[in-house]
Design a protein around this motif. Structure first.
Motif, short mmCIF file in Angstrom:
data_model
loop_
_atom_site.label_atom_id
_atom_site.label_comp_id
_atom_site.label_asym_id
_atom_site.label_seq_id
_atom_site.Cartn_x
_atom_site.Cartn_y
_atom_site.Cartn_z
N GLY A 189 0.74 -1.28 -0.03
CA GLY A 189 0.05 -0.15 0.05
C GLY A 189 1.04 1.21 -0.08
O GLY A 189 0.51 2.15 0.50
N MET A 190 2.07 1.14 -0.50
CA MET A 190 2.93 2.34 -0.48
C MET A 190 3.72 2.21 -2.07
O MET A 190 3.99 1.17 -2.40
CB MET A 190 3.95 2.38 0.49
CG MET A 190 4.76 1.11 0.83
SD MET A 190 5.75 1.20 2.16
CE MET A 190 6.51 2.83 2.22
N PRO A 191 4.05 3.16 -2.32
CA PRO A 191 4.99 3.32 -3.76
C PRO A 191 6.30 2.54 -3.63
O PRO A 191 6.93 2.79 -2.69
CB PRO A 191 4.93 4.77 -4.15
CG PRO A 191 4.92 5.59 -3.14
CD PRO A 191 4.14 4.59 -1.85
N VAL A 192 6.65 1.71 -4.59
CA VAL A 192 7.88 1.35 -4.87
C VAL A 192 8.34 1.66 -6.40
O VAL A 192 7.69 1.39 -7.23
CB VAL A 192 7.79 -0.33 -4.80
CG1 VAL A 192 9.20 -1.16 -5.23
CG2 VAL A 192 7.43 -0.84 -3.27
N ARG A 193 9.44 2.29 -6.36
CA ARG A 193 9.94 2.82 -7.56
C ARG A 193 10.90 1.91 -8.08
O ARG A 193 11.83 1.67 -7.44
CB ARG A 193 10.53 4.33 -7.26
CG ARG A 193 11.17 5.02 -8.41
CD ARG A 193 11.61 6.42 -7.86
NE ARG A 193 12.23 7.24 -8.83
CZ ARG A 193 12.62 8.26 -8.83
NH1 ARG A 193 12.95 8.68 -7.70
NH2 ARG A 193 13.44 8.85 -9.87
N VAL A 194 10.68 1.74 -9.48
CA VAL A 194 11.66 1.11 -10.16
C VAL A 194 12.24 1.80 -11.39
O VAL A 194 11.64 2.26 -12.13
CB VAL A 194 11.09 -0.34 -10.99
CG1 VAL A 194 12.06 -1.15 -11.44
CG2 VAL A 194 10.22 -0.99 -9.83
#
Length: 99
Positions: free
Chosen positions: A72-77
């Motif tokens: 429920g939180m952003p993961v940046r790739v």
């Protein structure tokens, strides 16, 4: 075996191509990445992983999206360099995206 024994050995064309994963292998590999990279992100907030092919990069983006949904939180790739992708979490991160 000596170098002399290998004198007449030749590489056949096409022998060095990667073999695609089966659907089951792909599912298991993505689950492994989800678990291992998720643990590294939870511990350190960032991690890198090799990505030599477009399929490797797509796989990591999909794992990042799955982690975003799970937590429920952003993961940046993002691309770290031409051979590695970086996954990171934190306030400065937007949602996982294709690169």
């Amino acid at each position: 075996m000596t170098t002399r024994d290998l004198y007449n050995v030749r590489v056949l064309p096409g022998d060095d191509r990667p073999v695609p994963l089966t659907d089951e292998e792909e599912r298991r590999y993505r689950n492994l990445l989800f678990s291992d990279l998720g643990n590294q992100l939870a511990d350190h907030g960032t991690t890198t992983y090799p990505a030599h092919t477009p399929e490797d990069r797509r796989r990591l983006v999909e794992v990042g999206q799955r982690l975003s949904t799970h937590w429920g939180m952003p993961v940046r790739v993002t691309a770290d360099d031409e051979c590695r992708m970086r996954l990171s979490v934190g306030q400065e991160c937007g949602p996982a995206r294709r690169t």
